[in-house]
Design a protein around this motif. Structure first.
Motif, mmCIF file in Angstrom:
data_model
loop_
_atom_site.group_PDB
_atom_site.id
_atom_site.type_symbol
_atom_site.label_atom_id
_atom_site.label_comp_id
_atom_site.label_asym_id
_atom_site.label_seq_id
_atom_site.Cartn_x
_atom_site.Cartn_y
_atom_site.Cartn_z
ATOM 1 N N GLY A 72 -2.642 -66.571 48.711
ATOM 2 C CA GLY A 72 -1.632 -66.971 47.738
ATOM 3 C C GLY A 72 -0.702 -65.832 47.349
ATOM 4 N N LEU A 73 -0.444 -64.906 48.289
ATOM 5 C CA LEU A 73 0.352 -63.713 47.981
ATOM 6 C C LEU A 73 1.649 -63.623 48.787
ATOM 7 C CD1 LEU A 73 -2.463 -60.993 47.778
ATOM 8 C CD2 LEU A 73 -1.092 -61.884 45.877
ATOM 9 N N ARG A 74 2.004 -64.668 49.498
ATOM 10 C CA ARG A 74 3.208 -64.599 50.339
ATOM 11 C C ARG A 74 4.450 -64.268 49.506
ATOM 12 N NH1 ARG A 74 4.105 -67.416 55.213
ATOM 13 N NH2 ARG A 74 6.125 -66.850 56.098
ATOM 14 N N HIS A 75 4.498 -64.788 48.278
ATOM 15 C CA HIS A 75 5.652 -64.548 47.414
ATOM 16 C C HIS A 75 5.691 -63.131 46.858
ATOM 17 C CE1 HIS A 75 2.410 -65.220 44.594
ATOM 18 N NE2 HIS A 75 3.186 -64.847 43.598
ATOM 19 N N ARG A 76 4.628 -62.338 47.119
ATOM 20 C CA ARG A 76 4.540 -60.964 46.627
ATOM 21 C C ARG A 76 4.583 -59.957 47.773
ATOM 22 N NH1 ARG A 76 4.901 -58.567 42.550
ATOM 23 N NH2 ARG A 76 2.886 -57.523 42.418
ATOM 24 N N LYS A 77 4.919 -60.403 48.957
ATOM 25 C CA LYS A 77 4.864 -59.546 50.138
ATOM 26 C C LYS A 77 5.609 -58.231 49.909
ATOM 27 C CE LYS A 77 5.586 -59.755 55.144
ATOM 28 N NZ LYS A 77 5.977 -60.630 56.271
ATOM 29 N N GLY A 78 4.897 -57.127 50.146
ATOM 30 C CA GLY A 78 5.446 -55.810 49.892
ATOM 31 C C GLY A 78 4.861 -55.157 48.660
ATOM 32 N N ALA A 79 4.234 -55.952 47.776
ATOM 33 C CA ALA A 79 3.553 -55.392 46.609
ATOM 34 C C ALA A 79 2.293 -54.663 47.057
ATOM 35 C CB ALA A 79 3.208 -56.498 45.614
ATOM 36 N N ILE A 80 1.760 -53.836 46.209
ATOM 37 C CA ILE A 80 0.662 -52.966 46.598
ATOM 38 C C ILE A 80 -0.567 -53.738 47.060
ATOM 39 C CG2 ILE A 80 -0.308 -52.719 44.273
ATOM 40 C CD1 ILE A 80 -0.672 -49.672 45.020
ATOM 41 N N GLU A 81 -0.790 -54.912 46.479
ATOM 42 C CA GLU A 81 -1.974 -55.692 46.837
ATOM 43 C C GLU A 81 -1.817 -56.441 48.161
ATOM 44 O OE1 GLU A 81 0.338 -58.359 43.889
ATOM 45 O OE2 GLU A 81 0.013 -56.205 44.296
ATOM 46 N N THR A 82 -0.660 -56.324 48.805
ATOM 47 C CA THR A 82 -0.442 -57.029 50.075
ATOM 48 C C THR A 82 -0.606 -56.092 51.283
ATOM 49 O OG1 THR A 82 1.973 -56.699 50.069
ATOM 50 C CG2 THR A 82 1.118 -58.654 48.929
ATOM 51 N N PHE A 83 -1.270 -54.963 51.062
ATOM 52 C CA PHE A 83 -1.578 -54.024 52.139
ATOM 53 C C PHE A 83 -3.082 -53.840 52.270
ATOM 54 C CE2 PHE A 83 2.733 -52.953 51.014
ATOM 55 C CZ PHE A 83 3.329 -52.597 52.212
ATOM 56 N N ASP A 84 -3.523 -53.562 53.483
ATOM 57 C CA ASP A 84 -4.917 -53.196 53.726
ATOM 58 C C ASP A 84 -5.053 -51.697 53.480
ATOM 59 O OD1 ASP A 84 -7.503 -52.782 54.596
ATOM 60 O OD2 ASP A 84 -7.046 -53.107 56.720
ATOM 61 N N ALA A 85 -5.155 -51.324 52.215
ATOM 62 C CA ALA A 85 -5.155 -49.908 51.854
ATOM 63 C C ALA A 85 -6.392 -49.186 52.385
ATOM 64 C CB ALA A 85 -5.069 -49.763 50.331
ATOM 65 N N HIS A 86 -7.550 -49.842 52.326
ATOM 66 C CA HIS A 86 -8.771 -49.207 52.819
ATOM 67 C C HIS A 86 -8.701 -48.987 54.333
ATOM 68 C CE1 HIS A 86 -11.103 -49.184 49.106
ATOM 69 N NE2 HIS A 86 -10.563 -50.353 48.829
ATOM 70 N N GLY A 87 -8.077 -49.913 55.037
ATOM 71 C CA GLY A 87 -7.890 -49.733 56.470
ATOM 72 C C GLY A 87 -6.988 -48.550 56.772
ATOM 73 N N TYR A 88 -5.956 -48.375 55.964
ATOM 74 C CA TYR A 88 -5.039 -47.250 56.122
ATOM 75 C C TYR A 88 -5.763 -45.921 55.905
ATOM 76 C CZ TYR A 88 -0.894 -44.331 55.172
ATOM 77 O OH TYR A 88 0.063 -43.348 55.173
ATOM 78 N N ALA A 139 -1.775 -44.223 42.002
ATOM 79 C CA ALA A 139 -3.050 -43.836 41.396
ATOM 80 C C ALA A 139 -4.131 -44.900 41.566
ATOM 81 C CB ALA A 139 -2.851 -43.557 39.906
ATOM 82 N N HIS A 140 -3.749 -46.088 42.035
ATOM 83 C CA HIS A 140 -4.712 -47.190 42.151
ATOM 84 C C HIS A 140 -5.609 -46.978 43.368
ATOM 85 C CE1 HIS A 140 -6.147 -51.264 41.390
ATOM 86 N NE2 HIS A 140 -6.056 -51.502 42.677
ATOM 87 N N ASP A 141 -6.912 -47.200 43.193
ATOM 88 C CA ASP A 141 -7.874 -47.054 44.288
ATOM 89 C C ASP A 141 -7.498 -47.957 45.464
ATOM 90 O OD1 ASP A 141 -10.587 -46.143 45.236
ATOM 91 O OD2 ASP A 141 -10.912 -48.320 45.248
ATOM 92 N N PRO A 142 -7.520 -47.472 46.712
ATOM 93 C CA PRO A 142 -7.987 -46.169 47.194
ATOM 94 C C PRO A 142 -6.860 -45.197 47.535
ATOM 95 C CG PRO A 142 -7.845 -47.628 49.064
ATOM 96 C CD PRO A 142 -7.289 -48.398 47.876
ATOM 97 N N TRP A 143 -5.663 -45.389 46.957
ATOM 98 C CA TRP A 143 -4.523 -44.571 47.378
ATOM 99 C C TRP A 143 -4.722 -43.076 47.128
ATOM 100 C CZ3 TRP A 143 -1.422 -46.520 50.775
ATOM 101 C CH2 TRP A 143 -1.318 -47.912 50.865
ATOM 102 N N GLU A 145 -7.327 -41.461 47.743
ATOM 103 C CA GLU A 145 -8.055 -41.003 48.935
ATOM 104 C C GLU A 145 -7.076 -40.728 50.080
ATOM 105 O OE1 GLU A 145 -11.582 -43.196 50.152
ATOM 106 O OE2 GLU A 145 -11.555 -44.212 48.209
ATOM 107 N N ALA A 146 -6.091 -41.604 50.226
ATOM 108 C CA ALA A 146 -5.075 -41.388 51.260
ATOM 109 C C ALA A 146 -4.309 -40.101 50.978
ATOM 110 C CB ALA A 146 -4.125 -42.579 51.322
ATOM 111 N N ARG A 147 -3.905 -39.918 49.717
ATOM 112 C CA ARG A 147 -3.158 -38.711 49.348
ATOM 113 C C ARG A 147 -3.959 -37.446 49.646
ATOM 114 N NH1 ARG A 147 -1.304 -34.724 49.116
ATOM 115 N NH2 ARG A 147 0.134 -33.729 47.655
ATOM 116 N N ALA A 148 -5.267 -37.479 49.397
ATOM 117 C CA ALA A 148 -6.094 -36.301 49.612
ATOM 118 C C ALA A 148 -6.190 -35.909 51.082
ATOM 119 C CB ALA A 148 -7.492 -36.540 49.041
ATOM 120 N N LEU A 149 -5.925 -36.854 51.978
ATOM 121 C CA LEU A 149 -5.993 -36.580 53.412
ATOM 122 C C LEU A 149 -4.691 -36.014 53.970
ATOM 123 C CD1 LEU A 149 -7.931 -39.815 54.431
ATOM 124 C CD2 LEU A 149 -8.843 -37.477 54.470
#
Length: 210
Positions: A72-88, A139-143, A145-149
């Motif tokens: 139910g997030l198609r209308h939010r595409k591009g928002a932070i919750e529409t990415f696989d952050a842990h996969g990144y 600052a939202h988890d897990p970003w 972690e990405a920054r630290a790398l």
């Protein structure tokens, strides 16, 4: 502060390498600010300088439309919750932990507005991975972690009127009519842009683009 030249940016990256086998340099910024263009330019110039480099976009971790529909997030595409952050984060860690193996990373097809699996190859010879995306400083988890790398994260910014106009044209090119494109920029892209701008001061370097 004057905007650094591309040669100065290349020299900065080379200085970050030191004796490390590979580093990741991040480029953050609001949607339409010129992150991808700078990443491409930096990657090309590093290669010209004899430093093997590959561009790996965060956009490859966009959730596909079929997944966004299910959530139910198609209308939010591009928002932070529409990415696989842990996969990144897992990809960045793999790029740094096992540089002796080729890594196949997802890319993003702008015309389709969809991620494409294994579209980018990072060979073992790669010394610098240049990655770009909206939320590298979030600052939202897990970003964090990405920054630290990342060895550093730079923030790019563009005149707001030009940035918004560029976004409208991008949405029109992907199939929206102009009114729908403008509405998407106002209702979806701008809240995302504000979230990104709020983290600007956390960047190691701020670069004005044109």
């Amino acid at each position: 502060m004057p905007t650094p030249s591309i040669d100065a940016l290349v020299a900065r990256v080379v200085g970050l390498l030191d004796d490390r086998p590979r580093i990741v340099v991040g480029i953050a910024g609001a949607p339409g600010s010129g992150k991808s263009s700078l990443a491409r330019k930096l990657t090309r110039r590093l290669e010209t300088a004899g430093v093997p480099a590959v561009q790996v976009p965060m956009d490859g971790f966009h959730l596909a439309d079929v997944t966004l529909d299910a959530l139910g997030l198609r209308h939010r595409k591009g928002a932070i919750e529409t990415f696989d952050a842990h996969g990144y984060v897992a990809l960045l860690r793999r790029l740094l932990d096992v540089p002796q193996h080729a890594v196949h990373a997802p890319g993003f097809e702008r015309r389709l507005e969809q991620p494409v699996a294994a579209a980018v190859t990072v060979p073992p010879t790669t010394r610098v991975v240049v990655t770009e995306g909206n939320y590298l400083l979030d600052a939202h988890d897990p970003w964090p972690e990405a920054r630290a790398l990342m060895a550093e994260v730079w923030y790019v910014e563009l005149d707001e009127n030009r940035r918004r106009s560029r976004l409208v044209e991008r949405h029109v090119a992907s199939g929206k009519n102009r009114a729908a494109a403008q509405a998407w920029v106002d209702d979806v892209d701008e809240p995302n842009a504000q979230r990104v701008r709020d983290r600007r001061e956390r960047a190691d370097l701020v670069i004005a683009t044109d």
